[in-house]
Design a protein around this motif. Structure first.
Motif, short mmCIF file in Angstrom:
data_model
loop_
_atom_site.label_atom_id
_atom_site.label_comp_id
_atom_site.label_asym_id
_atom_site.label_seq_id
_atom_site.Cartn_x
_atom_site.Cartn_y
_atom_site.Cartn_z
N UNK A 1 -14.69 12.01 -23.23
CA UNK A 1 -14.75 13.22 -22.42
C UNK A 1 -13.32 13.68 -22.09
N UNK A 2 -12.82 14.71 -22.81
CA UNK A 2 -11.43 15.15 -22.61
C UNK A 2 -11.13 15.57 -21.17
N UNK A 3 -12.10 16.25 -20.51
CA UNK A 3 -11.88 16.71 -19.12
C UNK A 3 -11.74 15.50 -18.19
N UNK A 4 -12.59 14.48 -18.40
CA UNK A 4 -12.53 13.28 -17.55
C UNK A 4 -11.21 12.54 -17.78
N UNK A 5 -10.76 12.47 -19.04
CA UNK A 5 -9.49 11.79 -19.34
C UNK A 5 -8.33 12.52 -18.66
N UNK A 6 -8.37 13.86 -18.71
CA UNK A 6 -7.31 14.66 -18.08
C UNK A 6 -7.32 14.45 -16.56
N UNK A 7 -8.53 14.37 -15.99
CA UNK A 7 -8.64 14.18 -14.54
C UNK A 7 -8.12 12.80 -14.13
N UNK A 8 -8.44 11.76 -14.93
CA UNK A 8 -7.93 10.41 -14.64
C UNK A 8 -6.41 10.38 -14.69
N UNK A 9 -5.83 11.12 -15.64
CA UNK A 9 -4.35 11.21 -15.72
C UNK A 9 -3.80 11.79 -14.40
N UNK A 10 -4.49 12.81 -13.88
CA UNK A 10 -3.99 13.42 -12.64
C UNK A 10 -4.19 12.48 -11.44
N UNK A 11 -5.25 11.63 -11.48
CA UNK A 11 -5.42 10.61 -10.43
C UNK A 11 -4.19 9.69 -10.41
N UNK B 1 -1.05 10.35 -11.86
CA UNK B 1 0.29 10.94 -11.88
C UNK B 1 0.57 11.94 -10.76
N UNK B 2 -0.47 12.46 -10.12
CA UNK B 2 -0.24 13.47 -9.08
C UNK B 2 -0.43 12.86 -7.70
N UNK B 3 0.08 13.56 -6.69
CA UNK B 3 -0.19 13.14 -5.30
C UNK B 3 -1.67 13.35 -5.02
N UNK B 4 -2.19 12.61 -4.03
CA UNK B 4 -3.63 12.64 -3.76
C UNK B 4 -4.15 14.06 -3.55
N UNK B 5 -3.43 14.86 -2.75
CA UNK B 5 -3.89 16.22 -2.43
C UNK B 5 -4.03 17.06 -3.70
N UNK B 6 -3.04 16.92 -4.60
CA UNK B 6 -3.06 17.70 -5.85
C UNK B 6 -4.18 17.21 -6.77
N UNK B 7 -4.40 15.88 -6.80
CA UNK B 7 -5.45 15.31 -7.67
C UNK B 7 -6.83 15.79 -7.22
N UNK B 8 -7.03 15.90 -5.89
CA UNK B 8 -8.32 16.36 -5.36
C UNK B 8 -8.55 17.82 -5.76
N UNK B 9 -7.48 18.61 -5.73
CA UNK B 9 -7.59 20.03 -6.14
C UNK B 9 -7.90 20.14 -7.63
N UNK B 10 -7.32 19.23 -8.41
CA UNK B 10 -7.61 19.19 -9.86
C UNK B 10 -9.09 18.90 -10.09
N UNK B 11 -9.64 17.98 -9.30
CA UNK B 11 -11.06 17.62 -9.43
C UNK B 11 -11.92 18.86 -9.17
N UNK C 1 0.85 -1.20 0.00
CA UNK C 1 0.00 0.00 0.00
C UNK C 1 0.88 1.24 0.00
N UNK C 2 1.94 1.22 -0.83
CA UNK C 2 2.97 2.24 -0.71
C UNK C 2 2.64 3.56 -1.40
N UNK C 3 1.55 3.58 -2.21
CA UNK C 3 1.35 4.77 -3.05
C UNK C 3 0.51 5.84 -2.41
N UNK C 4 0.88 7.11 -2.71
CA UNK C 4 -0.02 8.22 -2.39
C UNK C 4 -0.73 8.51 -3.71
N UNK C 5 -1.42 7.48 -4.20
CA UNK C 5 -1.95 7.53 -5.57
C UNK C 5 -3.44 7.26 -5.55
N UNK C 6 -4.20 8.24 -6.01
CA UNK C 6 -5.65 8.14 -5.93
C UNK C 6 -6.21 7.04 -6.84
N UNK C 7 -5.61 6.89 -8.02
CA UNK C 7 -6.10 5.87 -8.97
C UNK C 7 -6.03 4.49 -8.33
#
Length: 274
Positions: free
Chosen positions: A91-101, A103-113, A38-44
């Protein structure tokens, strides 16, 4: 590989050879540790682990869409409304958001959402109040509510809304707080294994194995222990066998078997294993 490379006949062959080839050695010892850790800080990773699987699919999940409807139900498994999913190729916005899930840390991905939701709501002239500071699942839910009675807005941003709902449901899920407990235990385990032998690590594990009647929601289930044991035996490498290890393993087996036998409704995984 080193032995083969320095083997005299092989060296001579290499000198004389007209054609060359390479041998690649892949050490797969830690493959299991990667899958059960469970090592990831990864939302995906959390979304895929926590939400139920989409029927007929191995890599997609069911997103509960009731929040976007006028239905008032507390049933987590409400099957009246078809579930949403993560795959949103149109859906380009959804695809971009999934990429951030991914590739980004959880906190940043939530802000992207939040950013994507605010942009979508602004385009649809929905009365959105942008707030600064930490993003909470409740705040994202309140933004989602704005789309609920607007069919055009729902249709235009359905893919994005499914992904944000997946995020909200994951962050609120009890398994997500347990994820952090796993991570802490795995880090402690790596330190302990470096300092002490496997028997003493197994003994530390013993008091944590509790039967169904003794467990609280924060305690590990039988499946959780199987995952932890897999992780332990994968990262420890070669184990010195002996009477002490045999005794420690017997104790863990005894307690784990009792816990499994005491399960009132064993999960499908436990049923398969037993």
């Amino acid at each position: 590989a080193a032995e083969l490379a320095s083997y005299a006949p092989a060296r001579n062959r290499r000198r004389m050879a007209t054609n060359k080839a390479s041998v690649v050695f892949v050490d797969r010892t830690l493959d299991l540790a990667g899958a059960v850790g469970h090592h990831g800080d990864n939302l995906a990773e959390k979304v895929l682990s926590v939400l139920p699987k989409l029927p007929g699919h191995k890599t997609d999940v069911m997103v509960n869409m009731v929040e976007l409807t006028a239905l008032q139900t507390t049933d987590e498994t409400c099957s009246i409304v078809a579930p949403g999913c993560l795959a949103q190729p149109n859906d380009p916005a959804a695809k971009a958001l999934w990429e951030s899930f991914m590739n980004l840390k959880q906190k940043e991905a939530v802000m992207e959402a939040r950013r994507h939701l605010v942009e979508a709501a602004s385009r649809e002239n929905l009365p959105i109040k942008m707030s600064m500071g930490e993003v909470t699942p409740e705040q994202l839910s309140s933004y989602i509510q704005l789309f609920r009675n607007n069919l055009k807005a729902l249709e235009n941003h359905c893919g994005l809304l499914q992904l944000v709902l997946a995020m909200i449901q994951t962050l609120k899920h009890p398994q997500t707080s347990k994820w952090d407990n796993f991570l802490a235990f795995e880090r402690l385990l790596l330190q302990t294994i470096g300092e002490s032998e496997m028997p003493s690590v197994l003994k530390q594990l013993l008091p944590m194995i509790k039967s169904y009647n003794e467990r609280t929601k924060d305690d590990y289930t039988c499946e959780d222990f199987l995952v932890l044991l897999l992780y332990m035996y994968s990262v420890v490498g070669e184990i010195k066998s002996g009477k002490e290890l045999d005794a420690a393993e017997e104790e863990v087996k005894k307690v784990l078997v009792k816990a499994i036998c005491d399960e009132p409704e064993p999960s499908l995984l436990l049923q398969k294993i037993t």
